[in-house]
Design a protein around this motif. Structure first.
Motif, PDB file in Angstrom:
ATOM      1  N   VAL A 106       0.846  -1.194   0.000  1.00 56.92           N
ATOM      2  CA  VAL A 106       0.000   0.000   0.000  1.00 56.92           C
ATOM      3  C   VAL A 106       0.881   1.243   0.000  1.00 56.92           C
ATOM      4  O   VAL A 106       1.811   1.354   0.816  1.00 56.92           O
ATOM      5  CB  VAL A 106      -0.939   0.006   1.227  1.00 56.92           C
ATOM      6  N   VAL A 107       0.608   2.156  -0.898  1.00 57.39           N
ATOM      7  CA  VAL A 107       1.385   3.383  -1.040  1.00 57.39           C
ATOM      8  C   VAL A 107       0.565   4.558  -0.529  1.00 57.39           C
ATOM      9  O   VAL A 107      -0.594   4.731  -0.905  1.00 57.39           O
ATOM     10  CB  VAL A 107       1.771   3.628  -2.513  1.00 57.39           C
ATOM     11  N   ARG A 108       1.152   5.369   0.327  1.00 58.61           N
ATOM     12  CA  ARG A 108       0.523   6.599   0.784  1.00 58.61           C
ATOM     13  C   ARG A 108       1.553   7.713   0.781  1.00 58.61           C
ATOM     14  O   ARG A 108       2.716   7.503   1.125  1.00 58.61           O
ATOM     15  CB  ARG A 108      -0.042   6.455   2.205  1.00 58.61           C
ATOM     16  N   SER A 109       1.117   8.899   0.402  1.00 53.76           N
ATOM     17  CA  SER A 109       1.975  10.071   0.488  1.00 53.76           C
ATOM     18  C   SER A 109       1.827  10.694   1.860  1.00 53.76           C
ATOM     19  O   SER A 109       0.702  10.887   2.348  1.00 53.76           O
ATOM     20  CB  SER A 109       1.604  11.091  -0.590  1.00 53.76           C
ATOM     21  N   ALA A 110       2.954  11.013   2.473  1.00 56.93           N
ATOM     22  CA  ALA A 110       2.897  11.614   3.805  1.00 56.93           C
ATOM     23  C   ALA A 110       2.240  12.987   3.778  1.00 56.93           C
ATOM     24  O   ALA A 110       1.807  13.485   4.809  1.00 56.93           O
ATOM     25  CB  ALA A 110       4.314  11.728   4.378  1.00 56.93           C
ATOM     26  N   ARG A 111       2.153  13.589   2.601  1.00 59.79           N
ATOM     27  CA  ARG A 111       1.581  14.932   2.499  1.00 59.79           C
ATOM     28  C   ARG A 111       0.092  14.936   2.848  1.00 59.79           C
ATOM     29  O   ARG A 111      -0.445  15.952   3.288  1.00 59.79           O
ATOM     30  CB  ARG A 111       1.784  15.499   1.092  1.00 59.79           C
ATOM     31  N   ASP A 112      -0.632  13.833   2.612  1.00 62.04           N
ATOM     32  CA  ASP A 112      -2.050  13.782   2.972  1.00 62.04           C
ATOM     33  C   ASP A 112      -2.315  12.658   3.968  1.00 62.04           C
ATOM     34  O   ASP A 112      -3.321  11.978   3.905  1.00 62.04           O
ATOM     35  CB  ASP A 112      -2.939  13.618   1.725  1.00 62.04           C
ATOM     36  N   LEU A 113      -1.384  12.480   4.880  1.00 65.84           N
ATOM     37  CA  LEU A 113      -1.515  11.422   5.867  1.00 65.84           C
ATOM     38  C   LEU A 113      -1.818  12.040   7.225  1.00 65.84           C
ATOM     39  O   LEU A 113      -1.188  13.012   7.638  1.00 65.84           O
ATOM     40  CB  LEU A 113      -0.208  10.625   5.940  1.00 65.84           C
ATOM     41  N   ASP A 114      -2.818  11.516   7.899  1.00 69.18           N
ATOM     42  CA  ASP A 114      -3.095  11.876   9.280  1.00 69.18           C
ATOM     43  C   ASP A 114      -3.376  10.592  10.055  1.00 69.18           C
ATOM     44  O   ASP A 114      -3.255   9.493   9.513  1.00 69.18           O
ATOM     45  CB  ASP A 114      -4.259  12.868   9.385  1.00 69.18           C
ATOM     46  N   ASP A 115      -3.753  10.728  11.306  1.00 69.30           N
ATOM     47  CA  ASP A 115      -3.941   9.540  12.144  1.00 69.30           C
ATOM     48  C   ASP A 115      -5.022   8.627  11.575  1.00 69.30           C
ATOM     49  O   ASP A 115      -4.844   7.409  11.490  1.00 69.30           O
ATOM     50  CB  ASP A 115      -4.312   9.981  13.566  1.00 69.30           C
ATOM     51  N   ARG A 132      -0.326  -7.180   7.381  1.00 72.38           N
ATOM     52  CA  ARG A 132       0.670  -8.221   7.117  1.00 72.38           C
ATOM     53  C   ARG A 132       1.391  -8.015   5.787  1.00 72.38           C
ATOM     54  O   ARG A 132       2.103  -8.894   5.318  1.00 72.38           O
ATOM     55  CB  ARG A 132       0.013  -9.609   7.157  1.00 72.38           C
ATOM     56  N   GLY A 133       1.209  -6.865   5.194  1.00 74.05           N
ATOM     57  CA  GLY A 133       1.899  -6.549   3.942  1.00 74.05           C
ATOM     58  C   GLY A 133       2.967  -5.498   4.160  1.00 74.05           C
ATOM     59  O   GLY A 133       3.748  -5.573   5.101  1.00 74.05           O
ATOM     60  N   THR A 134       3.001  -4.505   3.283  1.00 77.23           N
ATOM     61  CA  THR A 134       3.991  -3.440   3.374  1.00 77.23           C
ATOM     62  C   THR A 134       3.292  -2.107   3.179  1.00 77.23           C
ATOM     63  O   THR A 134       2.517  -1.937   2.235  1.00 77.23           O
ATOM     64  CB  THR A 134       5.087  -3.594   2.303  1.00 77.23           C
ATOM     65  N   LEU A 135       3.563  -1.161   4.064  1.00 77.29           N
ATOM     66  CA  LEU A 135       3.062   0.204   3.940  1.00 77.29           C
ATOM     67  C   LEU A 135       4.228   1.091   3.523  1.00 77.29           C
ATOM     68  O   LEU A 135       5.208   1.224   4.246  1.00 77.29           O
ATOM     69  CB  LEU A 135       2.475   0.678   5.273  1.00 77.29           C
ATOM     70  N   PHE A 136       4.112   1.681   2.339  1.00 76.29           N
ATOM     71  CA  PHE A 136       5.158   2.565   1.816  1.00 76.29           C
ATOM     72  C   PHE A 136       4.676   4.010   1.953  1.00 76.29           C
ATOM     73  O   PHE A 136       3.669   4.398   1.372  1.00 76.29           O
ATOM     74  CB  PHE A 136       5.450   2.237   0.351  1.00 76.29           C
ATOM     75  N   VAL A 137       5.389   4.782   2.760  1.00 76.10           N
ATOM     76  CA  VAL A 137       5.053   6.190   2.994  1.00 76.10           C
ATOM     77  C   VAL A 137       6.065   7.043   2.241  1.00 76.10           C
ATOM     78  O   VAL A 137       7.240   7.115   2.622  1.00 76.10           O
ATOM     79  CB  VAL A 137       5.057   6.526   4.494  1.00 76.10           C
ATOM     80  N   ASP A 138       5.615   7.693   1.182  1.00 75.29           N
ATOM     81  CA  ASP A 138       6.500   8.518   0.364  1.00 75.29           C
ATOM     82  C   ASP A 138       6.541   9.941   0.924  1.00 75.29           C
ATOM     83  O   ASP A 138       5.606  10.396   1.593  1.00 75.29           O
ATOM     84  CB  ASP A 138       5.997   8.537  -1.081  1.00 75.29           C
ATOM     85  N   ASP A 139       7.643  10.657   0.635  1.00 77.87           N
ATOM     86  CA  ASP A 139       7.823  12.043   1.090  1.00 77.87           C
ATOM     87  C   ASP A 139       7.593  12.163   2.588  1.00 77.87           C
ATOM     88  O   ASP A 139       6.862  13.048   3.063  1.00 77.87           O
ATOM     89  CB  ASP A 139       6.866  12.981   0.352  1.00 77.87           C
ATOM     90  N   VAL A 140       8.218  11.275   3.350  1.00 80.50           N
ATOM     91  CA  VAL A 140       7.957  11.246   4.791  1.00 80.50           C
ATOM     92  C   VAL A 140       8.363  12.555   5.460  1.00 80.50           C
ATOM     93  O   VAL A 140       7.811  12.930   6.496  1.00 80.50           O
ATOM     94  CB  VAL A 140       8.698  10.044   5.434  1.00 80.50           C
ATOM     95  N   HIS A 141       9.300  13.296   4.865  1.00 78.64           N
ATOM     96  CA  HIS A 141       9.717  14.575   5.438  1.00 78.64           C
ATOM     97  C   HIS A 141       8.579  15.586   5.470  1.00 78.64           C
ATOM     98  O   HIS A 141       8.623  16.545   6.240  1.00 78.64           O
ATOM     99  CB  HIS A 141      10.878  15.164   4.627  1.00 78.64           C
ATOM    100  N   ALA A 142       7.547  15.370   4.632  1.00 73.75           N
ATOM    101  CA  ALA A 142       6.434  16.317   4.542  1.00 73.75           C
ATOM    102  C   ALA A 142       5.276  15.955   5.462  1.00 73.75           C
ATOM    103  O   ALA A 142       4.228  16.598   5.417  1.00 73.75           O
ATOM    104  CB  ALA A 142       5.935  16.398   3.102  1.00 73.75           C
ATOM    105  N   ALA A 143       5.433  14.932   6.296  1.00 74.27           N
ATOM    106  CA  ALA A 143       4.344  14.507   7.179  1.00 74.27           C
ATOM    107  C   ALA A 143       4.039  15.588   8.210  1.00 74.27           C
ATOM    108  O   ALA A 143       4.939  16.249   8.740  1.00 74.27           O
ATOM    109  CB  ALA A 143       4.718  13.202   7.882  1.00 74.27           C
ATOM    110  N   SER A 144       2.755  15.750   8.490  1.00 72.64           N
ATOM    111  CA  SER A 144       2.357  16.699   9.535  1.00 72.64           C
ATOM    112  C   SER A 144       2.789  16.162  10.896  1.00 72.64           C
ATOM    113  O   SER A 144       3.141  14.988  11.048  1.00 72.64           O
ATOM    114  CB  SER A 144       0.845  16.897   9.507  1.00 72.64           C
TER     115      SER A 144
END
Length: 631
Positions: A184-193, A205-217
């Motif tokens: 599963v791919v998620r951008s940190a730019r639109d990620l919240d709790d 049980r898979g893999t969570l890929f968080v892109d642009d993690v530096h931009a996480a709120s």
């Protein structure tokens, strides 16, 4: 004739299907699963489901009684549990709702009985994904660290600029670790709790890929840290976490913009993706493996390179990194289909496809014959170019621009077919990917109202974007010879700017007018307005927010735009527009290609330059002589 077994409690449905399908197939019927004939294994079982309370029992009995490879066609609409049961069984199934439509039923039967597609080649993505963890796709040091990271469940931080393949590396880790769940791919730019909890459930049980993690709120940073702590301390059901960044996290930690503990936690293993321009020694090996992969996919034999071709590839700066190199190789091999590739054969951009087609189609066949030796091809191309240059009258560049063009020259002012096709494909690819993603995840999308609404909006935007693009091309195709009349450049640009006022406001880009000079040129007003709209449409996505767009009329025949754009866009436009004979063989973005074509058709020129202050200057100008002569 293929055999079909119909199992339904209703004698009416059994008899109807026997009549309808019996013309083309051998049809056997039974009231219940227990009463099915056993003489012949059917090619398809049509199963009528009873009430919801018993449908699971009937489905389980059918799965036990019918061979594993026999598909099921269900009459009625089974519940969620029934769907999940069938999916887990691996059984091919389809559904036709009662009361069924005859045409829908026949279509479902034909589809279920169709020959299955051939088995995927052994070089499927899953079997080749791990190449992104191996040299030459990454450095040897990175490959060594990746081989060790695969054997652990440590969080992995991928550091690399755009094009280096961060998402491909993350997918390769997912495959290499053999995780049974989703990637599963998620951008940190639109990620919240809340979004992180939803992504965590999807990637169970898979893999969570968080892109642009530096931009996480800050909220997302705390939520991600909590997930990593929980994974370390308790549950095996949680996904692996792989993050990616192209920004120095230590600087953000020092400024207080990023949690220090999270920065250390996500960096259980660090994979640094060195840009291709900084590892030129790896280019020949990467070219070799990518070429073999593309040639195999196209059904070609061995393809090799001359020394000058390899030198040229190694010396190029590869602004788009591995992704750009892959595109160049794919384009070259697919179009040229050679046995050996010379430096002159390399297609760095789709516009390069047209560089050998300098004569009319009557004088020269389109494309290069397959498997022509590169030396012969280069010689032929040189000879064609010499003949073409010899046929052009000795005129100055200005005089050539000003002369009234005959039909052949008028056609030459339009973008070439290769340019239009290449850029159209590029423009349509992103919205098509959005729609494809929607289709691939339809089941999970329909189950979650929020995700369904988001995907629906994205798909709607993608369709709107494609529809607008095609409508734009249709409008362009309707234009014929210009109906020239005195036309005010300032008025037309003002109209075009008014039409995109909302887009400018969203980016907080204000328009600053300069110059009070009257501007009237001889041009087709409708064509010029279309050109200005296309020019702004191509420029708007690249504009930096909160920066002014300056528009001025510097003399009666010149209109200038001065804008702050992303630097890579500025550099590309500076190479592309201006005097095209000085270009680097690259392709104009489609909007700019259409604008430039219509401006040239109306006797003007479109130029672009990159200023020392980083701003892009776009100039639309008409030579004074044409205007004076037309007055």
């Amino acid at each position: 004739m293929k055999s079909i077994l119909v199992v339904d409690e209703s004698p009416t449905i059994r008899e109807t299907l026997a009549i309808v399908l019996g013309r083309d197939h051998r049809v056997a019927t039974a009231a219940t699963i227990d009463a099915i004939p056993t003489a012949e294994s059917p090619a398809l079982v049509i199963l009528g489901l009873p009430t919801a309370a018993r449908e699971s029992v009937v489905v389980d009995a059918a799965l036990a009684a019918v061979g594993e490879r026999v598909p099921l066609l269900l009459l009625s609409r089974p519940g969620v549990r029934t769907r999940d049961r069938l999916r887990r069984s691996g059984r091919a199934f389809s559904i036709v709702a009662k009361p069924f439509d005859l045409h829908a039923l026949r279509a479902a039967v034909d589809l279920a009985l169709a020959e299955p597609p051939s088995a995927p080649a052994p070089t499927s993505w899953r079997s080749t994904a791990r190449r992104w963890l191996e040299h030459p796709y990454v450095t040897r040091e990175c490959a060594l660290i990746a081989s060790r990271a695969i054997a652990t469940d440590l969080p992995v931080l991928v550091i690399g600029t755009g094009g280096t393949g961060a998402s491909d590396v993350a997918r390769a880790l997912h495959v290499g670790r053999g995780r049974p769940g989703r990637f599963v791919v998620r951008s940190a730019r639109d990620l919240d709790d809340r979004a992180l909890r939803r992504a965590r459930r999807r990637a169970r049980r898979g893999t969570l890929f968080v892109d642009d993690v530096h931009a996480a709120s800050r909220e997302a940073q705390h939520a991600l840290l909590a997930l990593l702590r929980e994974q370390h301390e308790t549950s095996d059901d949680l996904p692996d976490v792989v993050t990616a960044t192209d920004a120095p996290l230590d600087e953000r930690v020092a400024r207080g913009d990023f949690l220090s503990e999270l920065a250390h936690t996500i960096a259980g293993a660090v994979l640094r993706l060195t840009p291709l321009r900084d590892r030129a020694d790896d280019v020949p090996a990467l070219v070799e493996v990518e070429t073999a992969r593309v040639a195999r996919r196209l059904g070609l034999g061995d393809v090799t390179y001359t020394e000058p071709a390899l030198v040229r590839l190694a010396r190029y700066l590869w602004f788009g990194d591995v992704a750009e190199l892959t595109a160049v190789i794919t384009r070259t091999v697919a179009v040229r289909r050679p046995q050996m590739i010379d430096a002159t054969d390399l297609l760095f951009d789709s516009r390069d496809i047209a560089r050998d087609a300098e004569l009319s189609p009557a004088e020269e066949p389109a494309g290069r014959p397959r498997n022509v030796p590169p030396s012969q091809s280069a010689a032929n191309a040189s000879e064609r170019r010499a003949r073409a240059l010899h046929a052009i009258p000795a005129t100055t560049a200005a005089a050539h621009t000003l002369q009234a063009a005959p039909a052949a020259a008028e056609r030459a002012e339009l973008p070439s077919l290769e340019v239009l096709v290449g850029e159209l494909a590029h423009e349509l690819r992103n919205p098509m990917v959005t729609i494809k993603t929607f289709a691939q995840h339809l089941d999970s999308v329909l189950a979650d109202p929020e995700v369904r609404a988001r995907f629906s909006a994205l798909a709607g935007d993608a369709i709107t974007r494609m529809d607008a693009l095609l409508e734009n091309l249709l409008d362009f195709a309707r234009f014929r010879a210009p109906q020239r009349q005195p036309t005010d450049l300032r008025t037309l640009m003002d109209r075009a700017l008014a039409e995109c006022a909302d887009d400018l406001a969203r980016k907080d880009v204000r328009v600053e007018w300069g110059g009070e000079v009257a501007s009237r040129v001889d041009a087709d007003e409708a064509q010029l307005l279309f050109a200005f709209r296309s020019l702004l449409g191509g420029l708007l996505p690249a504009l930096l927010p909160h920066e002014p767009l300056r528009v001025s009329v510097t003399d009666p025949f010149t209109l200038a735009l001065n804008a702050h754009t992303e630097r890579t866009v500025s550099q590309r436009l500076a190479q592309l527009v201006g005097d095209e004979r000085d270009g680097d063989g690259q392709t104009l973005p489609l909007a700019f290609a259409l604008a430039a074509a219509l401006i040239r058709r109306n006797g003007g020129m479109l130029r672009t330059a990159l200023g020392a202050d980083g701003r892009t200057a776009i100039t639309v100008e008409w030579p004074a002589r044409r205007t004076q002569e037309g007055a």
